[in-house]
Scaffold this active site. Structure first.
Site, short mmCIF file in Angstrom:
data_model
loop_
_atom_site.label_atom_id
_atom_site.label_comp_id
_atom_site.label_asym_id
_atom_site.label_seq_id
_atom_site.Cartn_x
_atom_site.Cartn_y
_atom_site.Cartn_z
N LYS A 85 2.61 -7.02 -7.10
CA LYS A 85 3.48 -7.86 -6.27
C LYS A 85 2.71 -8.52 -5.12
CE LYS A 85 5.17 -4.14 -3.24
NZ LYS A 85 6.37 -3.51 -2.66
N ARG B 241 13.45 4.21 3.93
CA ARG B 241 13.59 2.98 3.16
C ARG B 241 14.56 3.31 2.03
NH1 ARG B 241 8.98 -0.79 0.31
NH2 ARG B 241 9.64 0.38 -1.51
#
Length: 354
Positions: A36, A131
């Site tokens: 990514k 997260r």
């Protein structure tokens, strides 16, 4: 050559991959190479595969689609929690996805049944970084609701540390994941194939030999791309930190004062500049700016150059101590992960594969 551009050394990426994969193999850990940070570039995924990764991890379905169209034929792990609006694409593009929400898992199951497939999932547990992930006490209820769904199969548990709040991987939080896995296995009489506990921040713990033996899957991006662990950003042994080089062109060179003239207000980004008086300096403007990269993550390859600041389209450098710099010259920079991510994403930065 079009500038700004970013040079990509595939041999260095392959080498970095091999170094990290070989260490992981010694500890019976398989690696998903995370692309990514490089916009899912097929050439980079191929270099990672040559270096030994067995999966490719991606957070964007568009990137997975591009990789598949370019004949990247390894399992794909969707690393961002699936969107309810893209369930059908998740099923068709990703082999495995990381999940935290019952509603999403149910939608994945229904779509999988409709398409005659079984989608594999890893349930993510929040072990402190705040997260993604369910709380540990929510795990058994979620597995109980999920275990009998016909369209999905739980193949493992995972956790994500360091990325948001810097929570360091430790023996304690890794063992907590192992204990939760064993609780699930005993409660539901199943065997979990993967415990995906690690990213680039786990490399120091792995090197110390303190990763629990049940942990068998890592997701590695920055460690491969930039050769750094991600707790202290230290160089990882025997890896390259310069597989990527950002280059920009000098479009102006002038002798000017180091401090602005007149009353000072906000700059283009809403900040009030604080500038040190260094007298008259040789100021150069380069054709790269905040629209192209994260300026704060650039490091000039020449120590004689100093970054002064940037606007949307211009980077200002102090070249007073550099005798050989002229309009038209190309200046090279190393990048941190943030600068790499933004440079690779920008359509205005040419990507040149070596």
């Amino acid at each position: 050559m079009k500038t700004p551009c970013i040079y990509i050394d595939l041999k260095k990426i392959e080498h970095n991959t091999s170094v990290i994969v070989n260490l992981c193999k010694k500890n019976r850990i398989s690696v998903a190479g995370v692309t990514k940070g490089a916009l899912g570039m097929p050439e980079i995924a191929s270099a990672m595969i040559r270096g030994g990764v067995s999966w490719i991890g991606e957070s964007r379905l568009d990137n997975i689609e591009r990789l598949r169209k370019n004949d990247i034929n390894v399992p794909f792990l969707l690393m961002r929690s699936p969107h309810k609006s893209e369930i059908e694409r998740v099923i068709s593009l990703a082999d495995v996805s990381l999940n935290t929400e019952y509603e999403i898992i149910e939608a994945l199951s229904e779509a999988s049944i409709k398409n005659g497939v079984i989608h594999k999932i890893i349930i993510m547990i929040d072990l402190g970084d705040l997260r993604e992930g369910i709380w540990p006490n929510e795990l058994i209820p979620l597995v109980k609701e999920t275990i009998n769904m016909k369209g999905v199969k739980i193949i493992g548990l995972g956790t994500n540390l360091t990325d948001l709040n810097g929570t360091i991987p430790t023996i304690e939080n890794n063992n907590q994941l192992v204990e939760l896995a064993e609780e699930v296995e005993n409660k539901f009489n199943i065997k979990l194939e993967y415990l995906s506990a690690g990213n680039s921040s786990s490399l120091k713990l792995l090197e110390s030999g303190k990763i629990p033996s049940r942990i068998n899957h890592f997701r590695i991006g920055e460690g491969i791309l930039l050769g750094r662990e991600t707790i202290y950003r230290e160089k990882y042994p025997d890896t390259y930190q310069d597989a990527f080089t950002l280059s920009a062109e000098v479009i102006e060179k002038k002798l000017k004062p180091s401090i602005p003239i007149g009353e000072i207000g906000q700059d283009a980004f809403g900040n009030i500049p604080s500038v040190q008086d260094k007298g008259i300096m040789k100021r150069c403007i380069l054709n790269v700016g905040r629209q192209d990269t994260n300026i704060d993550g650039l490091i000039p390859r020449k120590s004689t150059l100093e970054i002064l600041g940037a606007t949307s389209d211009h980077l200002l450098i102090n070249a007073t101590n550099e005798t050989n710099v002229n309009v038209g010259d190309v200046i090279s920079f190393d990048l941190n992960y943030s600068a790499l991510l933004s440079s690779m994403t920008s359509p205005f930065v040419e990507k040149i594969v070596l």
